[in-house]
Write a protein that holds these residues in place. Structure first.
Motif, short mmCIF file in Angstrom:
data_model
loop_
_atom_site.label_atom_id
_atom_site.label_comp_id
_atom_site.label_asym_id
_atom_site.label_seq_id
_atom_site.Cartn_x
_atom_site.Cartn_y
_atom_site.Cartn_z
N ARG A 285 13.58 3.02 -1.15
CA ARG A 285 13.64 3.01 -2.61
C ARG A 285 13.26 4.39 -3.15
NH1 ARG A 285 16.35 0.66 -5.60
NH2 ARG A 285 15.02 -0.17 -7.24
N CYS A 286 12.30 5.04 -2.49
CA CYS A 286 11.86 6.37 -2.94
C CYS A 286 12.99 7.38 -2.80
CB CYS A 286 10.63 6.81 -2.16
SG CYS A 286 10.83 6.75 -0.38
N ILE A 287 13.78 7.24 -1.71
CA ILE A 287 14.89 8.17 -1.50
C ILE A 287 15.91 8.01 -2.62
CG2 ILE A 287 16.73 8.86 0.08
CD1 ILE A 287 15.08 7.78 2.36
N GLU A 288 16.15 6.75 -2.99
CA GLU A 288 17.16 6.48 -4.00
C GLU A 288 16.76 6.98 -5.38
OE1 GLU A 288 18.89 2.31 -2.14
OE2 GLU A 288 17.21 2.29 -3.53
N VAL A 289 15.49 6.79 -5.75
CA VAL A 289 15.10 7.14 -7.12
C VAL A 289 14.84 8.64 -7.28
CG1 VAL A 289 14.14 4.89 -7.67
CG2 VAL A 289 12.66 6.67 -6.71
N CYS A 290 14.72 9.36 -6.17
CA CYS A 290 14.40 10.78 -6.26
C CYS A 290 15.60 11.57 -6.80
CB CYS A 290 13.98 11.33 -4.90
SG CYS A 290 13.43 13.04 -4.99
N ASP A 291 15.38 12.27 -7.93
CA ASP A 291 16.48 13.03 -8.52
C ASP A 291 16.62 14.42 -7.90
OD1 ASP A 291 17.17 11.02 -10.32
OD2 ASP A 291 15.54 11.61 -11.67
N ASP A 292 15.64 14.81 -7.09
CA ASP A 292 15.61 16.19 -6.61
C ASP A 292 15.93 16.31 -5.13
OD1 ASP A 292 14.45 16.69 -9.19
OD2 ASP A 292 12.59 15.87 -8.34
N ASN A 293 16.37 15.23 -4.51
CA ASN A 293 16.65 15.23 -3.08
C ASN A 293 15.47 15.69 -2.24
OD1 ASN A 293 19.23 14.19 -3.05
ND2 ASN A 293 20.15 16.19 -3.50
#
Lengths: 273, 263
Positions: free
Chosen positions: A249-257
């Motif tokens: 989920r953290c990977i998905e919500v991260c806008d900065d890659n």
């Protein structure tokens, strides 16, 4: 779509496993047999739930009852799959209860339930429940958690008929919705604790890149076990805390890659010590 | 100094609270589990180990249920009077049809269903024989069985897969009419497998012949009573060697006390 790509993958795998089990058990096809407690998949591969086997071993060990070899082989298959590769990934990708608790969380987000209330429970208490279930199995000489496990009630219910097992599932849902955010998975579930311990050195990890991070905190807000994200914005490396479910989920919500799937970096772990 | 004491006090309180919560939940949990396993009045699949051992081993995977071709076996849900998740059957609904290949037993991953309990040796080969199954034992309620009233009914006798072995008909003159005879079904508990086909076939509203778990319905005789005329029963005497006498470590003196002249 990019924001929920792993979520869709997880739901696909979770539902796929349940549907396959249901169809194969209904028509007695040898392809997938049993349920998540113990099964034989792809015709020949036995798998068994490590916590169930541990309880059976402990409750039967007093009188020295031998466990069938198939269940023991199944245990080692599971230990290798999750111990070497996926760690607590079981909770996010396989466990059907994940859908229930995620739904409760989803409702919490929509209706903005107050989550600031201070709680006196430790996230470590799930390990306490794990020990308690083994102690009770020993004292009562019967697998103690297996008899009350709402997880088993859910997947067994879907495959073999639910009955009032739905009450067990509902109580977990209501607990997560009204009492504690991620209460069941985060604080109680001994099965999650088992997979955490098994996956201490598992390869699949979420990796953080400090240089890309803008410290927006979105990952920590979405994370079901936020204490594992202690390195966000501080240092690069893989998330080595065992509680991490690898749900991405953290990977998905991260806008900065700044977060992505990667491999456990053993070097970093050693240098930290 | 005051501060440190407060912190320590809080820490101790917190630990005590934690232990208290665990003890509390452990007690409730334990009470539920011990109640659940005690209330077991359930009929298990063929080849099941003795109930307490079965409960220890059963992993609740339901594979015996999957491979039962007659949908006889069910996994218990919480409202059933059977420990949750374990397989059982209700003969009045669907009895066990005693498949010759016993498909439910070999698929058990933990050996809670044990092939060895069904095995016989035939042509130097070990193979399962469903007639060795001991799922339960049929018991006749002679008050509600119409055959005991004098009405002719041999439904259970005809339904029994071990006809004339597990259920025999006993003929007796009917003293009430003086020209008819009773045809009384009598169960041989050493042969009965507990498949429940008789209970399924019984014509009364609630079956007058019903299958009960063997440990609930049958008694057992200690070795102070032996059928002296039966060689196989005399073999039970060998158990005396395994039983330690209460007051002495000398087993022989207890067995031979009449011969030793110590009286």
């Amino acid at each position: 779509m990019k924001k929920i790509r792993f979520l869709i993958l997880r739901r696909f795998i979770q539902l796929g496993i349940l549907v396959t089990f249901f169809v194969c058990n209904y028509y007695a096809i040898n392809f997938f047999n049993g349920n998540l407690n113990s099964s034989k998949v792809f015709w020949i591969i036995p798998m068994s739930d490590p916590l169930s086997i541990a309880q059976i071993f402990i409750s039967g060990a007093i009188s020295g009852i031998a466990i069938g070899s198939e269940a023991v082989i199944g245990l080692f298959v599971v230990l290798i799959i999750y111990g070497v590769f996926f760690g607590r990934g079981y909770c996010a990708f396989v466990c059907p209860m994940n859908m229930i608790t995620d739904f409760a969380n989803f409702l919490r987000r929509i209706f903005e339930f107050n989550t600031n209330k201070k709680l006196n429970i430790s996230r470590k208490s799930k390990y306490g429940v794990l020990i308690l279930s083994l102690v009770l199995s020993f004292i009562l000489a019967v697998p103690a958690f297996d008899l009350i496990s709402p997880i088993s009630m859910l997947h067994r219910g879907i495959v073999f008929g639910m009955g009032f097992g739905i009450f067990g599932v509902l109580s977990v849902f209501l607990f997560d919705l009204f009492f504690v955010k991620n209460g069941f998975c985060g604080y109680i579930c001994p099965l999650g604790a088992t997979y955490s311990l098994i996956g201490k050195y598992s390869l699949l990890r979420v990796k953080h890149n400090k240089d890309k991070c803008t410290k927006c905190n979105k990952c920590i807000i979405i994370c079901p076990e936020p204490q594992v994200l202690d390195l966000i914005g501080k240092r690069s490396g893989s998330i080595n805390k065992i509680d991490c479910m690898k749900c991405a989920r953290c990977i998905e919500v991260c806008d900065d890659n700044a977060l992505k799937y990667g491999i456990f970096d053993f070097k970093n772990m050693r240098s930290k010590k | 100094m005051q501060e440190i004491n407060k912190n320590r006090r809080n820490a101790i309180l917190k630990t005590a609270q934690g232990i208290g919560i665990f003890a509390f939940s452990g007690l409730i949990w334990g009470a539920y589990v011990s109640k659940a396993k005690a209330s077991s009045f359930s009929l298990r699949p063929p080849g099941a180990k003795e109930e307490s051992e079965f409960l220890k081993l059963c992993i609740k995977c339901g594979r015996c249920v999957t491979f039962c071709p007659f949908d006889t076996l069910k996994l218990a849900t919480p409202e059933d009077d059977v420990p949750t998740g374990t397989p059982y059957f209700t003969p009045r609904k669907i009895p066990c049809y005693m498949c010759v290949d016993v498909p439910c037993v070999p698929v058990c991953p933990t050996n809670a269903l044990d092939e060895k309990l069904l095995n016989i040796v035939e042509n130097d080969k070990e193979m399962m024989d469903i007639r060795n199954a001991k799922m339960g034992v049929a018991v006749v309620d002679i008050e509600s069985c119409v055959a005991y009233w004098g009405i002719q009914c041999d439904a259970c006798y005809r339904a029994c897969p071990l006809i004339d072995e597990a259920i025999k008909l006993e003929y007796k003159q009917n003293d009430r009419t003086n020209k008819h005879s009773y045809l009384l079904p009598v169960v041989d508990s050493t042969k009965c497998t507990g498949c429940g086909l008789c209970e399924h076939a019984c014509i009364t509203k609630k079956a007058a012949i019903m299958v009960l778990p063997r440990d609930k319905a049958l008694g057992s005789v200690d070795i102070n009573y032996i059928k002296g005329w039966d060689k196989s029963d005399e073999a039970r005497l060998n158990q005396t060697d395994k039983i330690a006498p209460k007051n002495s470590d000398d087993t022989n003196s207890v067995i031979d006390y009449l011969n030793s002249g110590d009286l």
